[in-house]
Design a protein around this motif. Structure first.
Motif, mmCIF file in Angstrom:
data_model
loop_
_atom_site.group_PDB
_atom_site.id
_atom_site.type_symbol
_atom_site.label_atom_id
_atom_site.label_comp_id
_atom_site.label_asym_id
_atom_site.label_seq_id
_atom_site.Cartn_x
_atom_site.Cartn_y
_atom_site.Cartn_z
ATOM 1 N N CYS A 233 67.265 59.938 5.497
ATOM 2 C CA CYS A 233 66.764 59.396 4.230
ATOM 3 C C CYS A 233 65.356 59.907 3.974
ATOM 4 N N LEU A 234 64.514 59.877 4.993
ATOM 5 C CA LEU A 234 63.143 60.382 4.853
ATOM 6 C C LEU A 234 63.130 61.887 4.616
ATOM 7 N N GLU A 235 63.976 62.611 5.330
ATOM 8 C CA GLU A 235 64.038 64.060 5.159
ATOM 9 C C GLU A 235 64.493 64.431 3.751
ATOM 10 N N THR A 236 65.424 63.661 3.193
ATOM 11 C CA THR A 236 65.896 63.921 1.839
ATOM 12 C C THR A 236 64.768 63.744 0.841
ATOM 13 N N MET A 237 63.986 62.662 0.999
ATOM 14 C CA MET A 237 62.861 62.424 0.087
ATOM 15 C C MET A 237 61.827 63.537 0.227
ATOM 16 N N HIS A 238 61.548 63.961 1.462
ATOM 17 C CA HIS A 238 60.591 65.050 1.667
ATOM 18 C C HIS A 238 61.109 66.334 1.022
ATOM 19 N N TRP A 239 62.391 66.606 1.183
ATOM 20 C CA TRP A 239 62.964 67.815 0.594
ATOM 21 C C TRP A 239 62.839 67.784 -0.921
ATOM 22 N N LEU B 237 48.736 61.172 -4.076
ATOM 23 C CA LEU B 237 49.648 62.119 -4.722
ATOM 24 C C LEU B 237 51.071 61.959 -4.196
ATOM 25 N N ASN B 238 51.191 61.722 -2.894
ATOM 26 C CA ASN B 238 52.508 61.526 -2.300
ATOM 27 C C ASN B 238 53.199 60.300 -2.894
ATOM 28 N N MET B 239 52.455 59.215 -3.056
ATOM 29 C CA MET B 239 53.032 58.007 -3.654
ATOM 30 C C MET B 239 53.431 58.250 -5.108
ATOM 31 N N LEU B 240 52.595 58.969 -5.858
ATOM 32 C CA LEU B 240 52.924 59.261 -7.256
ATOM 33 C C LEU B 240 54.160 60.152 -7.363
ATOM 34 N N ARG B 241 54.289 61.121 -6.477
ATOM 35 C CA ARG B 241 55.465 61.994 -6.482
ATOM 36 C C ARG B 241 56.732 61.191 -6.187
ATOM 37 N N LYS B 242 56.664 60.316 -5.184
ATOM 38 C CA LYS B 242 57.824 59.495 -4.837
ATOM 39 C C LYS B 242 58.186 58.552 -5.979
ATOM 40 N N MET B 243 57.174 57.987 -6.628
ATOM 41 C CA MET B 243 57.428 57.106 -7.759
ATOM 42 C C MET B 243 58.114 57.880 -8.887
ATOM 43 N N ALA B 244 57.642 59.091 -9.163
ATOM 44 C CA ALA B 244 58.240 59.912 -10.217
ATOM 45 C C ALA B 244 59.692 60.248 -9.887
ATOM 46 N N ILE B 245 59.962 60.629 -8.653
ATOM 47 C CA ILE B 245 61.338 60.959 -8.260
ATOM 48 C C ILE B 245 62.237 59.739 -8.384
ATOM 49 N N ASN B 246 61.751 58.573 -7.961
ATOM 50 C CA ASN B 246 62.567 57.361 -8.057
ATOM 51 C C ASN B 246 62.842 56.982 -9.504
ATOM 52 N N LEU B 247 61.830 57.104 -10.379
ATOM 53 C CA LEU B 247 62.045 56.812 -11.799
ATOM 54 C C LEU B 247 63.064 57.775 -12.410
ATOM 55 N N ILE B 248 62.958 59.036 -12.056
ATOM 56 C CA ILE B 248 63.897 60.032 -12.590
ATOM 57 C C ILE B 248 65.304 59.768 -12.069
ATOM 58 N N ALA C 255 72.212 60.035 -17.509
ATOM 59 C CA ALA C 255 72.619 61.436 -17.349
ATOM 60 C C ALA C 255 73.056 61.701 -15.911
ATOM 61 N N PRO C 256 74.150 61.079 -15.467
ATOM 62 C CA PRO C 256 74.516 61.187 -14.051
ATOM 63 C C PRO C 256 74.857 62.595 -13.576
ATOM 64 N N LYS C 257 75.227 63.478 -14.487
ATOM 65 C CA LYS C 257 75.609 64.829 -14.056
ATOM 66 C C LYS C 257 74.465 65.839 -14.184
ATOM 67 N N ARG C 258 73.344 65.438 -14.746
ATOM 68 C CA ARG C 258 72.224 66.370 -14.924
ATOM 69 C C ARG C 258 71.407 66.461 -13.646
ATOM 70 N N ALA C 259 70.903 67.620 -13.370
ATOM 71 C CA ALA C 259 70.055 67.827 -12.188
ATOM 72 C C ALA C 259 68.673 67.214 -12.425
ATOM 73 N N ILE C 260 68.056 66.765 -11.350
ATOM 74 C CA ILE C 260 66.710 66.198 -11.448
ATOM 75 C C ILE C 260 65.748 67.230 -12.030
ATOM 76 N N SER C 261 65.891 68.481 -11.623
ATOM 77 C CA SER C 261 64.998 69.526 -12.136
ATOM 78 C C SER C 261 65.146 69.706 -13.646
ATOM 79 N N LYS C 262 66.352 69.543 -14.174
ATOM 80 C CA LYS C 262 66.566 69.667 -15.626
ATOM 81 C C LYS C 262 65.898 68.518 -16.367
ATOM 82 N N ILE C 263 65.991 67.316 -15.806
ATOM 83 C CA ILE C 263 65.344 66.161 -16.424
ATOM 84 C C ILE C 263 63.833 66.348 -16.411
#
Length: 116
Positions: free
Chosen positions: A44-50, A72-83, A91-99
């Motif tokens: 789980c941690l490795e996935t978040m880091h990746w 910055l690490n906390m802000l990045r994690k917050m952004a990923i979780n919100l996305i 948009a369940p089929k859209r990639a995170i990078s596209k969003i």
């Protein structure tokens, strides 16, 4: 060294079956269930880091101040979780990078990310 364990995973991708073995060494006495729990938490941690490395190039950040790094690490994690939450909702089929790219092109799209 108090515990040696292995976790065997099997998965199917595009009709092709694969399996992997992951080996663990621990300084604690662990039951099989505890070892599996710790292995899952590690992945789980490795996935978040990746995710943060791929989408934010975190490994290339050269900020030396420890507090700034943590913030910055906390802000990045917050952004990923919100996305991720937005992705599941609308948009369940859209990639995170596209969003994320849509947010760059249309700043008002970020408002949709913050909506519940």
């Amino acid at each position: 060294m108090k515990c040696i364990g292995a976790v065997h995973t099997e998965f199917e991708e595009k009709g092709k079956k694969s399996s992997e073995w992951h080996y663990y060494i621990s300084s604690r006495n662990l039951t099989a269930a505890e070892l599996l729990h710790h292995a899952r938490m590690e992945w789980c941690l490795e996935t978040m880091h990746w995710l943060s490395d791929v989408h934010f190039e975190e490994d290339y950040c050269r900020i030396e101040d420890k507090n700034v790094q943590q913030n910055l690490n906390m802000l990045r994690k917050m952004a990923i979780n919100l996305i991720k939450e937005h992705k599941e909702r609308s948009a369940p089929k859209r990639a995170i990078s596209k969003i994320m790219f849509d947010c760059l092109l249309d700043p008002f799209y970020i408002c949709d990310i913050f909506k519940n």
